[in-house]
Write a protein that holds these residues in place. Structure first.
Motif, PDB file in Angstrom:
ATOM      1  N   ILE A  62       0.839  -1.197   0.000  1.00 36.78           N
ATOM      2  CA  ILE A  62       0.000   0.000   0.000  1.00 36.78           C
ATOM      3  C   ILE A  62       0.877   1.251   0.000  1.00 36.78           C
ATOM      4  O   ILE A  62       0.628   2.195  -0.746  1.00 36.78           O
ATOM      5  CB  ILE A  62      -0.968  -0.010   1.201  1.00 36.78           C
ATOM      6  CG1 ILE A  62      -2.044  -1.076   0.989  1.00 36.78           C
ATOM      7  CG2 ILE A  62      -1.593   1.363   1.432  1.00 36.78           C
ATOM      8  CD1 ILE A  62      -2.854  -1.409   2.219  1.00 36.78           C
ATOM      9  N   ALA A  63       1.944   1.250   0.813  1.00 33.12           N
ATOM     10  CA  ALA A  63       2.862   2.397   0.860  1.00 33.12           C
ATOM     11  C   ALA A  63       3.519   2.614  -0.505  1.00 33.12           C
ATOM     12  O   ALA A  63       3.618   3.747  -0.979  1.00 33.12           O
ATOM     13  CB  ALA A  63       3.912   2.197   1.946  1.00 33.12           C
ATOM     14  N   LYS A  64       3.970   1.541  -1.131  1.00 32.45           N
ATOM     15  CA  LYS A  64       4.591   1.660  -2.454  1.00 32.45           C
ATOM     16  C   LYS A  64       3.611   2.222  -3.473  1.00 32.45           C
ATOM     17  O   LYS A  64       3.954   3.111  -4.255  1.00 32.45           O
ATOM     18  CB  LYS A  64       5.105   0.296  -2.923  1.00 32.45           C
ATOM     19  CG  LYS A  64       6.306  -0.212  -2.185  1.00 32.45           C
ATOM     20  CD  LYS A  64       6.659  -1.597  -2.721  1.00 32.45           C
ATOM     21  CE  LYS A  64       7.801  -2.235  -1.983  1.00 32.45           C
ATOM     22  NZ  LYS A  64       8.095  -3.586  -2.523  1.00 32.45           N
ATOM     23  N   ASP A  65       2.384   1.689  -3.479  1.00 31.09           N
ATOM     24  CA  ASP A  65       1.376   2.145  -4.444  1.00 31.09           C
ATOM     25  C   ASP A  65       0.937   3.575  -4.182  1.00 31.09           C
ATOM     26  O   ASP A  65       0.854   4.388  -5.091  1.00 31.09           O
ATOM     27  CB  ASP A  65       0.143   1.226  -4.402  1.00 31.09           C
ATOM     28  CG  ASP A  65       0.420  -0.174  -4.920  1.00 31.09           C
ATOM     29  OD1 ASP A  65       1.507  -0.420  -5.482  1.00 31.09           O
ATOM     30  OD2 ASP A  65      -0.473  -1.039  -4.742  1.00 31.09           O
ATOM     31  N   LEU A  66       0.657   3.892  -2.930  1.00 30.47           N
ATOM     32  CA  LEU A  66       0.141   5.211  -2.581  1.00 30.47           C
ATOM     33  C   LEU A  66       1.194   6.302  -2.736  1.00 30.47           C
ATOM     34  O   LEU A  66       0.921   7.373  -3.276  1.00 30.47           O
ATOM     35  CB  LEU A  66      -0.388   5.211  -1.140  1.00 30.47           C
ATOM     36  CG  LEU A  66      -1.005   6.511  -0.646  1.00 30.47           C
ATOM     37  CD1 LEU A  66      -2.296   6.817  -1.407  1.00 30.47           C
ATOM     38  CD2 LEU A  66      -1.282   6.443   0.842  1.00 30.47           C
ATOM     39  N   MET A  68       4.082   5.981  -4.398  1.00 31.76           N
ATOM     40  CA  MET A  68       4.848   5.748  -5.622  1.00 31.76           C
ATOM     41  C   MET A  68       6.327   5.538  -5.325  1.00 31.76           C
ATOM     42  O   MET A  68       7.199   6.260  -5.815  1.00 31.76           O
ATOM     43  CB  MET A  68       4.630   6.885  -6.619  1.00 31.76           C
ATOM     44  CG  MET A  68       3.195   6.953  -7.112  1.00 31.76           C
ATOM     45  SD  MET A  68       2.897   8.263  -8.281  1.00 31.76           S
ATOM     46  CE  MET A  68       2.497   9.609  -7.179  1.00 31.76           C
ATOM     47  N   LEU A  69       6.608   4.543  -4.483  1.00 35.03           N
ATOM     48  CA  LEU A  69       7.973   4.214  -4.066  1.00 35.03           C
ATOM     49  C   LEU A  69       8.389   2.852  -4.602  1.00 35.03           C
ATOM     50  O   LEU A  69       7.549   1.978  -4.799  1.00 35.03           O
ATOM     51  CB  LEU A  69       8.054   4.173  -2.535  1.00 35.03           C
ATOM     52  CG  LEU A  69       7.696   5.435  -1.770  1.00 35.03           C
ATOM     53  CD1 LEU A  69       7.633   5.135  -0.281  1.00 35.03           C
ATOM     54  CD2 LEU A  69       8.724   6.525  -2.055  1.00 35.03           C
ATOM     55  N   ASP A  70       9.705   2.677  -4.805  1.00 37.91           N
ATOM     56  CA  ASP A  70      10.226   1.354  -5.153  1.00 37.91           C
ATOM     57  C   ASP A  70      10.345   0.485  -3.902  1.00 37.91           C
ATOM     58  O   ASP A  70      10.115  -0.714  -3.947  1.00 37.91           O
ATOM     59  CB  ASP A  70      11.598   1.468  -5.832  1.00 37.91           C
ATOM     60  CG  ASP A  70      11.486   2.107  -7.209  1.00 37.91           C
ATOM     61  OD1 ASP A  70      10.441   1.923  -7.867  1.00 37.91           O
ATOM     62  OD2 ASP A  70      12.433   2.805  -7.611  1.00 37.91           O
ATOM     63  N   GLU A  71      10.755   1.105  -2.802  1.00 36.60           N
ATOM     64  CA  GLU A  71      10.871   0.420  -1.514  1.00 36.60           C
ATOM     65  C   GLU A  71      10.221   1.292  -0.451  1.00 36.60           C
ATOM     66  O   GLU A  71      10.290   2.512  -0.521  1.00 36.60           O
ATOM     67  CB  GLU A  71      12.346   0.183  -1.156  1.00 36.60           C
ATOM     68  CG  GLU A  71      13.067  -0.759  -2.090  1.00 36.60           C
ATOM     69  CD  GLU A  71      12.457  -2.158  -2.119  1.00 36.60           C
ATOM     70  OE1 GLU A  71      12.046  -2.654  -1.041  1.00 36.60           O
ATOM     71  OE2 GLU A  71      12.377  -2.747  -3.210  1.00 36.60           O
ATOM     72  N   ALA A  72       9.628   0.645   0.547  1.00 33.13           N
ATOM     73  CA  ALA A  72       8.959   1.403   1.613  1.00 33.13           C
ATOM     74  C   ALA A  72       9.553   1.017   2.963  1.00 33.13           C
ATOM     75  O   ALA A  72       9.538  -0.154   3.329  1.00 33.13           O
ATOM     76  CB  ALA A  72       7.462   1.123   1.596  1.00 33.13           C
ATOM     77  N   ASP A  73      10.092   2.005   3.686  1.00 31.31           N
ATOM     78  CA  ASP A  73      10.600   1.749   5.030  1.00 31.31           C
ATOM     79  C   ASP A  73       9.457   1.895   6.036  1.00 31.31           C
ATOM     80  O   ASP A  73       8.321   2.205   5.666  1.00 31.31           O
ATOM     81  CB  ASP A  73      11.775   2.670   5.362  1.00 31.31           C
ATOM     82  CG  ASP A  73      11.416   4.150   5.310  1.00 31.31           C
ATOM     83  OD1 ASP A  73      10.220   4.506   5.260  1.00 31.31           O
ATOM     84  OD2 ASP A  73      12.352   4.969   5.337  1.00 31.31           O
ATOM     85  N   ASP A  74       9.756   1.673   7.322  1.00 35.61           N
ATOM     86  CA  ASP A  74       8.708   1.724   8.349  1.00 35.61           C
ATOM     87  C   ASP A  74       8.019   3.079   8.408  1.00 35.61           C
ATOM     88  O   ASP A  74       6.806   3.157   8.602  1.00 35.61           O
ATOM     89  CB  ASP A  74       9.291   1.373   9.729  1.00 35.61           C
ATOM     90  CG  ASP A  74       9.618  -0.099   9.864  1.00 35.61           C
ATOM     91  OD1 ASP A  74       9.119  -0.907   9.049  1.00 35.61           O
ATOM     92  OD2 ASP A  74      10.355  -0.455  10.798  1.00 35.61           O
ATOM     93  N   GLU A  75       8.777   4.156   8.229  1.00 39.05           N
ATOM     94  CA  GLU A  75       8.177   5.490   8.269  1.00 39.05           C
ATOM     95  C   GLU A  75       7.190   5.678   7.120  1.00 39.05           C
ATOM     96  O   GLU A  75       6.091   6.210   7.307  1.00 39.05           O
ATOM     97  CB  GLU A  75       9.268   6.566   8.217  1.00 39.05           C
ATOM     98  CG  GLU A  75       8.724   7.972   8.345  1.00 39.05           C
ATOM     99  CD  GLU A  75       9.822   9.028   8.365  1.00 39.05           C
ATOM    100  OE1 GLU A  75       9.474  10.203   8.155  1.00 39.05           O
ATOM    101  OE2 GLU A  75      11.001   8.694   8.576  1.00 39.05           O
ATOM    102  N   ALA A  76       7.566   5.239   5.920  1.00 34.47           N
ATOM    103  CA  ALA A  76       6.670   5.349   4.760  1.00 34.47           C
ATOM    104  C   ALA A  76       5.427   4.487   4.960  1.00 34.47           C
ATOM    105  O   ALA A  76       4.309   4.905   4.617  1.00 34.47           O
ATOM    106  CB  ALA A  76       7.401   4.941   3.482  1.00 34.47           C
ATOM    107  N   ILE A  77       5.607   3.304   5.537  1.00 32.40           N
ATOM    108  CA  ILE A  77       4.471   2.416   5.801  1.00 32.40           C
ATOM    109  C   ILE A  77       3.505   3.070   6.787  1.00 32.40           C
ATOM    110  O   ILE A  77       2.293   3.102   6.562  1.00 32.40           O
ATOM    111  CB  ILE A  77       4.956   1.045   6.307  1.00 32.40           C
ATOM    112  CG1 ILE A  77       5.653   0.294   5.172  1.00 32.40           C
ATOM    113  CG2 ILE A  77       3.801   0.225   6.885  1.00 32.40           C
ATOM    114  CD1 ILE A  77       6.403  -0.947   5.606  1.00 32.40           C
TER     115      ILE A  77
END
Length: 157
Positions: A62-66, A68-77
């Motif tokens: 969801i973090a990657k899609d929302l 628009m990231l290649d990788e999502a760390d805990d903060e992005a999640i």
């Protein structure tokens, strides 16, 4: 119930171009382990909570899609889960207001851990890291057709 289903589907379609499907609604909140939980308080003509809960894998996607990231760390999640919960609540507020009256929303809160219904008196201590929530409410499971995303939206009002 149908308003929150529609709000959740609209959020995923609008922000991630993803179709999601609601499963069988449970008219209670059961114990549930979730790696990431977004909670938004609702006040006004009705008072309660909208709770978005999922495991880390779907939360990362969801973090990657929302975002628009290649990788999502805990903060992005955490940011993405809070944003999804907030957007579901916002769409709910708009739809609910049109049909039933005024609604105000709190800021999203993002947590992790086990959700368990509140009992009176409590069956176990919250020292185990679990979060107690009111047990009067509904739980709606959602998934994508391919099963890549799955989560639950709980509503207590």
């Amino acid at each position: 119930m149908f308003t929150i289903m529609s709000a959740t589907q609209d959020t995923f379609k609008s922000y991630m171009n993803t179709d999601i499907y609601a499963g069988k609604v449970e008219k209670k909140i059961n114990p549930l382990h979730s790696d990431v939980v977004g909670i938004v308080g609702v006040a006004g003509d009705r008072v309660g909570y909208i709770i978005f809960a999922t495991e880390k894998g779907p939360a990362e996607q969801i973090a990657k899609d929302l975002l628009m990231l290649d990788e999502a760390d805990d903060e992005a999640i955490n940011d993405a889960v809070g944003e999804v919960a907030n957007n579901i609540a916002g769409v709910f507020k708009t739809k609910y207001h049109e049909q039933y009256g005024s609604v105000a929303l709190g800021l999203p809160l993002v947590l992790s851990g086990r959700l368990r219904p509140m009992t009176d008196p409590p069956e176990q201590s919250t020292m185990d890291g679990s979060m107690s929530v009111q047990c009067k409410g509904v739980t709606i499971p959602f998934t994508t057709m391919d099963g890549r995303l799955h989560f639950r939206v709980m509503v207590y009002m």
